[in-house]
Design a protein around this motif. Structure first.
Motif, PDB file in Angstrom:
ATOM      1  N   GLY A 137     -12.831  11.602  -4.010  1.00 45.26           N
ATOM      2  CA  GLY A 137     -12.618  10.157  -4.096  1.00 45.26           C
ATOM      3  C   GLY A 137     -11.592   9.678  -3.081  1.00 45.26           C
ATOM      4  O   GLY A 137     -10.441  10.116  -3.113  1.00 45.26           O
ATOM      5  N   TYR A 138     -11.996   8.777  -2.214  1.00 48.46           N
ATOM      6  CA  TYR A 138     -11.070   8.246  -1.212  1.00 48.46           C
ATOM      7  C   TYR A 138     -10.159   7.195  -1.836  1.00 48.46           C
ATOM      8  O   TYR A 138      -8.934   7.325  -1.819  1.00 48.46           O
ATOM      9  CB  TYR A 138     -11.861   7.655  -0.038  1.00 48.46           C
ATOM     10  CG  TYR A 138     -10.986   7.198   1.116  1.00 48.46           C
ATOM     11  CD1 TYR A 138     -10.543   8.112   2.067  1.00 48.46           C
ATOM     12  CD2 TYR A 138     -10.604   5.870   1.248  1.00 48.46           C
ATOM     13  CE1 TYR A 138      -9.722   7.709   3.115  1.00 48.46           C
ATOM     14  CE2 TYR A 138      -9.791   5.452   2.280  1.00 48.46           C
ATOM     15  CZ  TYR A 138      -9.363   6.368   3.222  1.00 48.46           C
ATOM     16  OH  TYR A 138      -8.541   5.969   4.254  1.00 48.46           O
ATOM     17  N   TRP A 139     -10.742   6.150  -2.427  1.00 50.02           N
ATOM     18  CA  TRP A 139      -9.966   5.075  -3.025  1.00 50.02           C
ATOM     19  C   TRP A 139      -9.163   5.572  -4.236  1.00 50.02           C
ATOM     20  O   TRP A 139      -8.010   5.195  -4.441  1.00 50.02           O
ATOM     21  CB  TRP A 139     -10.906   3.944  -3.450  1.00 50.02           C
ATOM     22  CG  TRP A 139     -10.287   2.907  -4.320  1.00 50.02           C
ATOM     23  CD1 TRP A 139     -10.562   2.645  -5.643  1.00 50.02           C
ATOM     24  CD2 TRP A 139      -9.276   1.962  -3.952  1.00 50.02           C
ATOM     25  NE1 TRP A 139      -9.803   1.610  -6.118  1.00 50.02           N
ATOM     26  CE2 TRP A 139      -8.987   1.168  -5.090  1.00 50.02           C
ATOM     27  CE3 TRP A 139      -8.567   1.705  -2.769  1.00 50.02           C
ATOM     28  CZ2 TRP A 139      -8.052   0.156  -5.088  1.00 50.02           C
ATOM     29  CZ3 TRP A 139      -7.627   0.687  -2.772  1.00 50.02           C
ATOM     30  CH2 TRP A 139      -7.375  -0.073  -3.920  1.00 50.02           C
ATOM     31  N   TRP A 140      -9.754   6.465  -5.030  1.00 51.56           N
ATOM     32  CA  TRP A 140      -9.147   6.894  -6.286  1.00 51.56           C
ATOM     33  C   TRP A 140      -8.095   7.991  -6.094  1.00 51.56           C
ATOM     34  O   TRP A 140      -7.245   8.184  -6.947  1.00 51.56           O
ATOM     35  CB  TRP A 140     -10.218   7.396  -7.245  1.00 51.56           C
ATOM     36  CG  TRP A 140     -11.260   6.365  -7.538  1.00 51.56           C
ATOM     37  CD1 TRP A 140     -11.243   5.443  -8.553  1.00 51.56           C
ATOM     38  CD2 TRP A 140     -12.456   6.125  -6.796  1.00 51.56           C
ATOM     39  NE1 TRP A 140     -12.357   4.645  -8.496  1.00 51.56           N
ATOM     40  CE2 TRP A 140     -13.137   5.045  -7.414  1.00 51.56           C
ATOM     41  CE3 TRP A 140     -13.044   6.721  -5.683  1.00 51.56           C
ATOM     42  CZ2 TRP A 140     -14.341   4.550  -6.952  1.00 51.56           C
ATOM     43  CZ3 TRP A 140     -14.252   6.233  -5.218  1.00 51.56           C
ATOM     44  CH2 TRP A 140     -14.883   5.154  -5.851  1.00 51.56           C
ATOM     45  N   ASP A 141      -8.154   8.723  -4.974  1.00 48.56           N
ATOM     46  CA  ASP A 141      -7.270   9.876  -4.807  1.00 48.56           C
ATOM     47  C   ASP A 141      -6.561   9.905  -3.450  1.00 48.56           C
ATOM     48  O   ASP A 141      -5.344  10.056  -3.396  1.00 48.56           O
ATOM     49  CB  ASP A 141      -8.070  11.180  -4.981  1.00 48.56           C
ATOM     50  CG  ASP A 141      -8.544  11.372  -6.406  1.00 48.56           C
ATOM     51  OD1 ASP A 141      -7.805  11.975  -7.197  1.00 48.56           O
ATOM     52  OD2 ASP A 141      -9.664  10.926  -6.742  1.00 48.56           O
ATOM     53  N   VAL A 142      -7.319   9.775  -2.365  1.00 44.92           N
ATOM     54  CA  VAL A 142      -6.702   9.862  -1.033  1.00 44.92           C
ATOM     55  C   VAL A 142      -5.709   8.722  -0.826  1.00 44.92           C
ATOM     56  O   VAL A 142      -4.588   8.939  -0.338  1.00 44.92           O
ATOM     57  CB  VAL A 142      -7.774   9.863   0.080  1.00 44.92           C
ATOM     58  CG1 VAL A 142      -7.111   9.817   1.461  1.00 44.92           C
ATOM     59  CG2 VAL A 142      -8.670  11.092  -0.034  1.00 44.92           C
ATOM     60  N   VAL A 143      -6.091   7.508  -1.208  1.00 48.76           N
ATOM     61  CA  VAL A 143      -5.205   6.357  -0.999  1.00 48.76           C
ATOM     62  C   VAL A 143      -3.896   6.487  -1.787  1.00 48.76           C
ATOM     63  O   VAL A 143      -2.814   6.344  -1.213  1.00 48.76           O
ATOM     64  CB  VAL A 143      -5.939   5.030  -1.327  1.00 48.76           C
ATOM     65  CG1 VAL A 143      -4.957   3.863  -1.326  1.00 48.76           C
ATOM     66  CG2 VAL A 143      -7.058   4.790  -0.318  1.00 48.76           C
ATOM     67  N   PRO A 144      -3.938   6.775  -3.099  1.00 46.20           N
ATOM     68  CA  PRO A 144      -2.659   6.943  -3.799  1.00 46.20           C
ATOM     69  C   PRO A 144      -1.846   8.133  -3.294  1.00 46.20           C
ATOM     70  O   PRO A 144      -0.612   8.061  -3.266  1.00 46.20           O
ATOM     71  CB  PRO A 144      -3.062   7.123  -5.267  1.00 46.20           C
ATOM     72  CG  PRO A 144      -4.509   7.425  -5.255  1.00 46.20           C
ATOM     73  CD  PRO A 144      -5.074   6.786  -4.043  1.00 46.20           C
ATOM     74  N   CYS A 145      -2.504   9.206  -2.878  1.00 46.24           N
ATOM     75  CA  CYS A 145      -1.770  10.340  -2.297  1.00 46.24           C
ATOM     76  C   CYS A 145      -1.028   9.899  -1.037  1.00 46.24           C
ATOM     77  O   CYS A 145       0.129  10.286  -0.806  1.00 46.24           O
ATOM     78  CB  CYS A 145      -2.723  11.487  -1.967  1.00 46.24           C
ATOM     79  SG  CYS A 145      -3.239  12.451  -3.408  1.00 46.24           S
ATOM     80  N   HIS A 146      -1.685   9.068  -0.236  1.00 40.88           N
ATOM     81  CA  HIS A 146      -1.052   8.537   0.974  1.00 40.88           C
ATOM     82  C   HIS A 146       0.174   7.690   0.617  1.00 40.88           C
ATOM     83  O   HIS A 146       1.228   7.795   1.269  1.00 40.88           O
ATOM     84  CB  HIS A 146      -2.068   7.707   1.761  1.00 40.88           C
ATOM     85  CG  HIS A 146      -1.511   7.016   2.964  1.00 40.88           C
ATOM     86  ND1 HIS A 146      -1.325   7.643   4.173  1.00 40.88           N
ATOM     87  CD2 HIS A 146      -1.085   5.741   3.148  1.00 40.88           C
ATOM     88  CE1 HIS A 146      -0.813   6.796   5.043  1.00 40.88           C
ATOM     89  NE2 HIS A 146      -0.661   5.636   4.445  1.00 40.88           N
ATOM     90  N   LYS A 147       0.051   6.890  -0.432  1.00 38.37           N
ATOM     91  CA  LYS A 147       1.137   6.000  -0.826  1.00 38.37           C
ATOM     92  C   LYS A 147       2.374   6.759  -1.293  1.00 38.37           C
ATOM     93  O   LYS A 147       3.503   6.347  -1.029  1.00 38.37           O
ATOM     94  CB  LYS A 147       0.671   5.051  -1.933  1.00 38.37           C
ATOM     95  CG  LYS A 147      -0.313   3.987  -1.473  1.00 38.37           C
ATOM     96  CD  LYS A 147      -0.712   3.098  -2.648  1.00 38.37           C
ATOM     97  CE  LYS A 147      -1.680   2.003  -2.210  1.00 38.37           C
ATOM     98  NZ  LYS A 147      -2.097   1.158  -3.363  1.00 38.37           N
ATOM     99  N   ILE A 148       2.166   7.870  -2.003  1.00 40.38           N
ATOM    100  CA  ILE A 148       3.305   8.571  -2.608  1.00 40.38           C
ATOM    101  C   ILE A 148       3.700   9.829  -1.851  1.00 40.38           C
ATOM    102  O   ILE A 148       4.634  10.525  -2.247  1.00 40.38           O
ATOM    103  CB  ILE A 148       3.017   8.910  -4.083  1.00 40.38           C
ATOM    104  CG1 ILE A 148       1.827   9.880  -4.199  1.00 40.38           C
ATOM    105  CG2 ILE A 148       2.759   7.647  -4.888  1.00 40.38           C
ATOM    106  CD1 ILE A 148       1.538  10.307  -5.633  1.00 40.38           C
ATOM    107  N   GLY A 149       2.970  10.127  -0.764  1.00 39.39           N
ATOM    108  CA  GLY A 149       3.360  11.248   0.078  1.00 39.39           C
ATOM    109  C   GLY A 149       2.881  12.607  -0.381  1.00 39.39           C
ATOM    110  O   GLY A 149       3.450  13.637   0.015  1.00 39.39           O
ATOM    111  N   TRP A 150       1.825  12.657  -1.204  1.00 44.82           N
ATOM    112  CA  TRP A 150       1.250  13.945  -1.595  1.00 44.82           C
ATOM    113  C   TRP A 150       0.400  14.508  -0.456  1.00 44.82           C
ATOM    114  O   TRP A 150      -0.341  13.758   0.206  1.00 44.82           O
ATOM    115  CB  TRP A 150       0.348  13.773  -2.806  1.00 44.82           C
ATOM    116  CG  TRP A 150       1.035  13.761  -4.126  1.00 44.82           C
ATOM    117  CD1 TRP A 150       2.347  13.506  -4.373  1.00 44.82           C
ATOM    118  CD2 TRP A 150       0.410  13.978  -5.405  1.00 44.82           C
ATOM    119  NE1 TRP A 150       2.591  13.553  -5.714  1.00 44.82           N
ATOM    120  CE2 TRP A 150       1.432  13.841  -6.382  1.00 44.82           C
ATOM    121  CE3 TRP A 150      -0.877  14.268  -5.806  1.00 44.82           C
ATOM    122  CZ2 TRP A 150       1.177  13.991  -7.736  1.00 44.82           C
ATOM    123  CZ3 TRP A 150      -1.144  14.417  -7.155  1.00 44.82           C
ATOM    124  CH2 TRP A 150      -0.110  14.280  -8.116  1.00 44.82           C
TER     125      TRP A 150
END
Length: 226
Positions: A176-189
């Motif tokens: 999932g890009y919107w569900w996982d990649v985007v929040p990972c990008h936001k929080i630095g995972w």
């Protein structure tokens, strides 16, 4: 003397689409809609649209109940009475019979044998997850679900809750890009995008790594950990 097992890395996984092949749900909804005079693609699109909307608007609604509400909104939007709602049990049965992509179980086993911990972070529910864990041969050490986080991905509190359960270092793996990649990008995972659909990432939101499936994950994890 009892020795505690040393975990080299926590690896979190999205479930639907990443570990389990969800295409049977799309196939069923499209075929069911077509058989009843409804555009199949429209039926699938409405299902996905309302599911995502409800995850924002009904954050404490259990996933099974959310799916039932999803079908009701589909009936409202498509003006189909209770056509889709009447087949809620068929939808749940489909979810409980989802199977992993061909490479998944072997990869999970290989990661665990290498002393990594496998954790599922999923917009699911414990009743469905019991069936999913069976399908995955129980090659999973822990699950993190909305029942615990009180919200659905991609909400940042879901990831904040997970952070408190994880050891370091850590790697997140998801389709999932919107569900996982985007929040990972936001929080630095650090994140591995399993790009089964061969999409192109946004220029300003890039995953740490990209793979077409899970086959190359053990080698990537070894490199990342080193």
């Amino acid at each position: 003397m009892i020795f505690k097992k040393v975990i080299l890395m926590d690896i979190t996984f999205d479930c639907y689409g990443t570990l389990l092949d969800t295409r049977p749900i799309q196939t069923w909804l499209m075929a069911f809609g077509t058989a009843h005079g409804i555009d199949g693609q429209a039926a699938w699109s409405q299902f996905e649209l309302w599911k995502d909307r409800l995850m924002y608007g009904e954050t404490t609604l259990p996933f099974s109940a959310l799916l039932k509400r999803d079908l009701a909104y589909m009936d409202m939007t498509l003006q189909t009475g209770s056509l889709f709602s009447n087949h809620f049990n068929d939808l749940i049965k489909l979810y409980t019979t989802l199977t992993p992509w061909p490479e998944v179980i072997a990869v999970l086993r290989q990661l665990r044998e290498a002393d990594h911990r496998v954790i599922i972070m999923s917009n699911s529910t414990s009743s469905l997850m019991a069936a999913h864990l069976n399908a995955l041969d129980h090659e999973v050490d822990q699950t993190i679900l909305p029942e615990q986080t009180r919200c659905y991905k991609p909400a940042i509190p879901f990831f904040d809750y997970a952070s408190k359960q994880l050891e370091q270092p850590h790697l997140h793996v998801a389709m999932g890009y919107w569900w996982d990649v985007v929040p990972c990008h936001k929080i630095g995972w650090s994140c591995v995008w399993i790009n089964r659909l061969k999409l192109s990432a946004l220029a300003d939101i890039k995953p740490t790594y990209t793979l077409p499936d899970l086959k190359g994950l053990p080698l990537l994890v070894q490199s990342h950990a080193g």
